[in-house]
Scaffold this motif. Structure first.
Motif, PDB file in Angstrom:
ATOM      1  N   LEU A  62       0.825  -1.216   0.000  1.00 48.91           N
ATOM      2  CA  LEU A  62       0.000   0.000   0.000  1.00 48.91           C
ATOM      3  C   LEU A  62       0.858   1.265   0.000  1.00 48.91           C
ATOM      4  O   LEU A  62       0.496   2.276  -0.597  1.00 48.91           O
ATOM      5  CB  LEU A  62      -0.942   0.009   1.209  1.00 48.91           C
ATOM      6  N   PHE A  68      -5.964   3.867  -2.112  1.00 51.75           N
ATOM      7  CA  PHE A  68      -6.871   2.814  -1.667  1.00 51.75           C
ATOM      8  C   PHE A  68      -8.250   3.181  -2.190  1.00 51.75           C
ATOM      9  O   PHE A  68      -8.761   4.267  -1.891  1.00 51.75           O
ATOM     10  CB  PHE A  68      -6.868   2.732  -0.128  1.00 51.75           C
ATOM     11  N   ALA A 102      -8.645   5.177   5.731  1.00 52.12           N
ATOM     12  CA  ALA A 102      -8.744   3.780   5.310  1.00 52.12           C
ATOM     13  C   ALA A 102      -8.261   2.932   6.478  1.00 52.12           C
ATOM     14  O   ALA A 102      -7.135   3.113   6.954  1.00 52.12           O
ATOM     15  CB  ALA A 102      -7.899   3.522   4.071  1.00 52.12           C
ATOM     16  N   ILE A 104      -7.541  -0.818   7.636  1.00 47.64           N
ATOM     17  CA  ILE A 104      -7.306  -2.119   7.031  1.00 47.64           C
ATOM     18  C   ILE A 104      -6.832  -3.102   8.097  1.00 47.64           C
ATOM     19  O   ILE A 104      -5.813  -2.877   8.753  1.00 47.64           O
ATOM     20  CB  ILE A 104      -6.276  -2.006   5.891  1.00 47.64           C
ATOM     21  N   GLY A 141     -10.843  -2.266   4.768  1.00 55.23           N
ATOM     22  CA  GLY A 141     -10.204  -3.325   4.005  1.00 55.23           C
ATOM     23  C   GLY A 141      -9.852  -4.476   4.922  1.00 55.23           C
ATOM     24  O   GLY A 141      -9.572  -4.269   6.103  1.00 55.23           O
ATOM     25  N   LEU A 163      -7.692  -7.659   0.299  1.00 62.41           N
ATOM     26  CA  LEU A 163      -6.275  -7.650  -0.053  1.00 62.41           C
ATOM     27  C   LEU A 163      -5.758  -9.077   0.067  1.00 62.41           C
ATOM     28  O   LEU A 163      -5.892  -9.694   1.134  1.00 62.41           O
ATOM     29  CB  LEU A 163      -5.480  -6.734   0.875  1.00 62.41           C
ATOM     30  N   ILE A 172      -5.232  -6.072  -4.687  1.00 58.68           N
ATOM     31  CA  ILE A 172      -6.146  -5.284  -3.868  1.00 58.68           C
ATOM     32  C   ILE A 172      -7.424  -5.064  -4.657  1.00 58.68           C
ATOM     33  O   ILE A 172      -7.442  -4.349  -5.640  1.00 58.68           O
ATOM     34  CB  ILE A 172      -5.500  -3.943  -3.454  1.00 58.68           C
ATOM     35  N   ASP A 174     -10.520  -3.294  -4.570  1.00 59.71           N
ATOM     36  CA  ASP A 174     -11.150  -2.180  -3.860  1.00 59.71           C
ATOM     37  C   ASP A 174     -12.063  -1.365  -4.775  1.00 59.71           C
ATOM     38  O   ASP A 174     -12.229  -0.166  -4.614  1.00 59.71           O
ATOM     39  CB  ASP A 174     -10.090  -1.286  -3.214  1.00 59.71           C
TER      40      ASP A 174
END
Length: 180
Positions: A62, A68, A102, A104, A141, A163, A172, A174
């Protein structure tokens, strides 16, 4: 679902409930509770070392693009720790820009309960522990070195990015993120 997977999910739910009861002081045996609570924190923080390598893998993936869900981020933090009222909570990977977060969660092997914990407990906690970001838009995520297809679909149905490790790269997914 295999019997072992069901047992692991049941154990995880039981651990979360026990941890919450201990944190609220609902138990009677304080000496055992203190030992158990410390053991639980150590297990939760360090888990099996394979959890660390999973977090590092997805964090590094990332960090390269700082994106993202087609959203550009300015800052990424691995293992962000929040402290409030004597409690401590760790968030695996958090990305920030001026109005969006974000969040995750990374597991070595993702289970259905991990998706529910992310949507409820983790999301609630980050807004409480980092109240300066409470009014930001949130995207979620879930990542893992192992995610069954049905569990990945369950996450995508909730608007949560998935992911996965694909060879030496992170894939990923998304596209259909939901704002939380």
């Amino acid at each position: 679902m295999h019997l072992l997977e069901a047992a692991m999910i049941e154990l995880k739910i039981s651990q979360e409930k026990t941890f919450a009861e201990l944190a609220e002081g609902k138990s009677q045996n304080t000496e055992i509770d203190t030992i158990f609570l410390e053991l639980y924190r150590i297990m939760d923080k360090y888990g099996l070392n394979i959890g660390f390598s999973a977090k590092d893998f997805f964090y590094n993936s990332l960090k390269v693009k700082m994106k993202f869900g087609n959203i550009k981020f300015d800052k990424i933090i691995l293992n962000q720790v929040g402290k409030m009222n004597g409690m401590e909570h760790e968030f695996d990977i958090v990305m920030y820009n001026g109005h969006t977060v974000a969040l995750i969660e990374i597991k070595h092997k993702v289970h259905p309960i991990d998706i529910e914990v992310l949507k409820t407990k983790k999301l609630k906690n980050i807004k409480e522990y980092f109240s300066q970001y409470a009014d930001y838009e949130y995207y979620l995520g879930i990542g893992g070195m192992s995610i069954a297809d049905d569990i990945a679909q369950m996450a995508r149905d909730e608007g949560i990015a998935v992911l996965r490790q694909v060879g030496e790269l992170a894939k990923i997914d998304d596209k259909d993120l939901k704002k939380y």
